[in-house]
Design an enzyme around this catalytic site. Structure first.
Site, PDB file in Angstrom:
ATOM      1  N   ASP A   7      -0.558  55.256 -32.451  1.00 16.49           N
ATOM      2  CA  ASP A   7       0.356  55.813 -31.453  1.00 16.49           C
ATOM      3  C   ASP A   7       1.743  55.758 -32.065  1.00 16.49           C
ATOM      4  O   ASP A   7       1.960  55.117 -33.106  1.00 16.49           O
ATOM      5  CB  ASP A   7       0.292  54.983 -30.165  1.00 16.49           C
ATOM      6  CG  ASP A   7       1.129  55.559 -29.026  1.00 16.49           C
ATOM      7  OD1 ASP A   7       1.486  56.753 -29.082  1.00 16.49           O
ATOM      8  OD2 ASP A   7       1.439  54.814 -28.079  1.00 16.49           O
ATOM      9  N   SER A   8       2.691  56.399 -31.410  1.00 19.57           N
ATOM     10  CA  SER A   8       4.078  56.260 -31.858  1.00 19.57           C
ATOM     11  C   SER A   8       4.576  54.843 -31.617  1.00 19.57           C
ATOM     12  O   SER A   8       5.378  54.309 -32.379  1.00 19.57           O
ATOM     13  CB  SER A   8       4.972  57.261 -31.125  1.00 19.57           C
ATOM     14  OG  SER A   8       4.930  57.030 -29.723  1.00 19.57           O
ATOM     15  N   GLY A  40       7.617  62.403 -28.696  1.00 18.37           N
ATOM     16  CA  GLY A  40       7.588  63.406 -27.638  1.00 18.37           C
ATOM     17  C   GLY A  40       8.543  64.572 -27.828  1.00 18.37           C
ATOM     18  O   GLY A  40       8.150  65.732 -27.703  1.00 18.37           O
ATOM     19  N   CYS A  70      -2.485  58.566 -28.148  1.00 18.57           N
ATOM     20  CA  CYS A  70      -1.185  59.196 -27.922  1.00 18.57           C
ATOM     21  C   CYS A  70      -1.425  60.635 -27.523  1.00 18.57           C
ATOM     22  O   CYS A  70      -2.064  61.389 -28.271  1.00 18.57           O
ATOM     23  CB  CYS A  70      -0.343  59.129 -29.194  1.00 18.57           C
ATOM     24  SG  CYS A  70       1.230  60.016 -29.109  1.00 18.57           S
ATOM     25  N   ASN A  71      -0.921  61.028 -26.363  1.00 12.97           N
ATOM     26  CA  ASN A  71      -1.106  62.405 -25.915  1.00 12.97           C
ATOM     27  C   ASN A  71      -0.395  63.400 -26.815  1.00 12.97           C
ATOM     28  O   ASN A  71      -0.938  64.459 -27.156  1.00 12.97           O
ATOM     29  CB  ASN A  71      -0.621  62.551 -24.468  1.00 12.97           C
ATOM     30  CG  ASN A  71      -1.456  61.745 -23.496  1.00 12.97           C
ATOM     31  OD1 ASN A  71      -1.154  60.578 -23.252  1.00 12.97           O
ATOM     32  ND2 ASN A  71      -2.496  62.336 -22.951  1.00 12.97           N
ATOM     33  N   THR A  72       0.834  63.076 -27.231  1.00 13.26           N
ATOM     34  CA  THR A  72       1.610  63.999 -28.058  1.00 13.26           C
ATOM     35  C   THR A  72       0.916  64.237 -29.392  1.00 13.26           C
ATOM     36  O   THR A  72       0.797  65.386 -29.854  1.00 13.26           O
ATOM     37  CB  THR A  72       3.022  63.446 -28.294  1.00 13.26           C
ATOM     38  OG1 THR A  72       3.696  63.327 -27.034  1.00 13.26           O
ATOM     39  CG2 THR A  72       3.829  64.363 -29.198  1.00 13.26           C
ATOM     40  N   CYS A 177       0.639  60.092 -20.216  1.00 12.28           N
ATOM     41  CA  CYS A 177       1.218  59.460 -21.399  1.00 12.28           C
ATOM     42  C   CYS A 177       0.642  58.058 -21.460  1.00 12.28           C
ATOM     43  O   CYS A 177       0.615  57.355 -20.437  1.00 12.28           O
ATOM     44  CB  CYS A 177       2.743  59.418 -21.312  1.00 12.28           C
ATOM     45  SG  CYS A 177       3.543  58.432 -22.602  1.00 12.28           S
ATOM     46  N   HIS A 179       1.737  55.340 -22.603  1.00 12.09           N
ATOM     47  CA  HIS A 179       2.664  54.269 -22.219  1.00 12.09           C
ATOM     48  C   HIS A 179       2.613  53.989 -20.719  1.00 12.09           C
ATOM     49  O   HIS A 179       2.790  52.846 -20.285  1.00 12.09           O
ATOM     50  CB  HIS A 179       4.102  54.641 -22.598  1.00 12.09           C
ATOM     51  CG  HIS A 179       4.446  54.415 -24.036  1.00 12.09           C
ATOM     52  ND1 HIS A 179       4.016  55.246 -25.041  1.00 12.09           N
ATOM     53  CD2 HIS A 179       5.194  53.457 -24.634  1.00 12.09           C
ATOM     54  CE1 HIS A 179       4.492  54.808 -26.205  1.00 12.09           C
ATOM     55  NE2 HIS A 179       5.196  53.717 -25.978  1.00 12.09           N
TER      56      HIS A 179
END
Length: 261
Positions: A7-8, A40, A70-72, A177, A179
């Protein structure tokens, strides 16, 4: 068994904790990009470049599967990640749980980053899975960053702003998201109207954890003897869990394993 997650930032904690609950014996590799986040608002090329870097750092640990928590990154980089890593390492992406949320009959709200809200990707998912269900897309500026830094006041402000945009009659909220899953109960409290049935929250952590196990032919074994192997990579550097991660129950669950670097 070794499962890597990327993930980021610390949004991967929810999926990592879900893996830990399903297979406490799995070794975990957590690879994130604090030097390059947030992803994002970045261009697709930027996200793809950084996602590949994070994935390569994780793949050096030879995991059996990689979860893109991570969705992005799943929107922009999943084809590149699969082209590079599969079939050697199965890659599992994260998709907002619009389909199960819409199955309740709605109305549904989708909380997501401003970049994802209204995007062709999210609109296509709504068209494909929501049918005639009433769906409201709710942008949540600043919420992921506030969660990442465990900034309690900023989390409260961002949740309150998003709740004000959420219709009172929603029956389900999709957490678009990763998070957001770390503050799910605070979101639930903010959108729950008095005197109405409980609003159901739909995250992706459990589904992607289960899919990763399916991809490697492993069954859940929640009673298995726990592993103590946890490798944490911050922009490729061996580290321990970030201090902010320990603010959340998911981070504290993972902290019971000693970082191996």
């Amino acid at each position: 068994m070794k499962i890597a997650l990327m993930d980021s930032g610390i949004g991967l904690l929810a999926a990592a904790a879900a893996v830990r609950r399903l297979r406490p014996d799995a070794d975990l590799v957590l690879s994130s990009d604090p030097d390059g986040m947030p992803w994002g608002p970045r261009t697709p090329d930027y996200v793809t470049e950084h996602a590949l870097g994070v994935a390569r750092a994780a793949s050096a640990h030879r995991p059996d599967a990689l979860i893109v928590a991570c969705n992005t990154a799943s929107v922009h980089a999943l084809p590149a990640l699969r082209a590079e890593l599969e079939p050697g390492i199965p890659v599992v992406g994260t998709v907002p749980a619009i389909k199960p949320a819409a199955a309740s009959g709605g109305p549904v709200a989708i909380w997501a980053t401003p970049a994802t809200t209204g995007s062709p990707y999210q609109r296509n998912l709504i068209r494909e899975f929501a049918g005639s269900v009433d769906v409201t897309e709710v942008p949540c500026p600043g919420l992921a960053d506030a969660v990442q830094h465990a900034d309690e006041d900023a989390v409260d402000r961002a949740i309150a702003a998003a709740a004000a945009l959420t219709p009172d009659d929603v029956r389900a909220v999709v957490l678009g998201c990763t998070h957001y899953e770390l503050v799910a109960e605070r979101i639930r409290a903010a959108v729950q109207p008095a005197g109405r049935p409980p609003v159901v929250l739909h995250g992706s952590a459990g589904a992607v954890a289960a899919q990763a196990l399916r991809r490697i032919g492993a069954a859940p074994a929640p009673a298995a003897a726990p592993s103590t192997s946890l490798a944490v990579l911050l922009s490729g550097r061996p580290s321990g869990l970030p201090e902010a991660a320990l603010t959340y129950a998911e981070g504290r669950l993972l902290a019971t394993a000693a970082p191996t670097g």
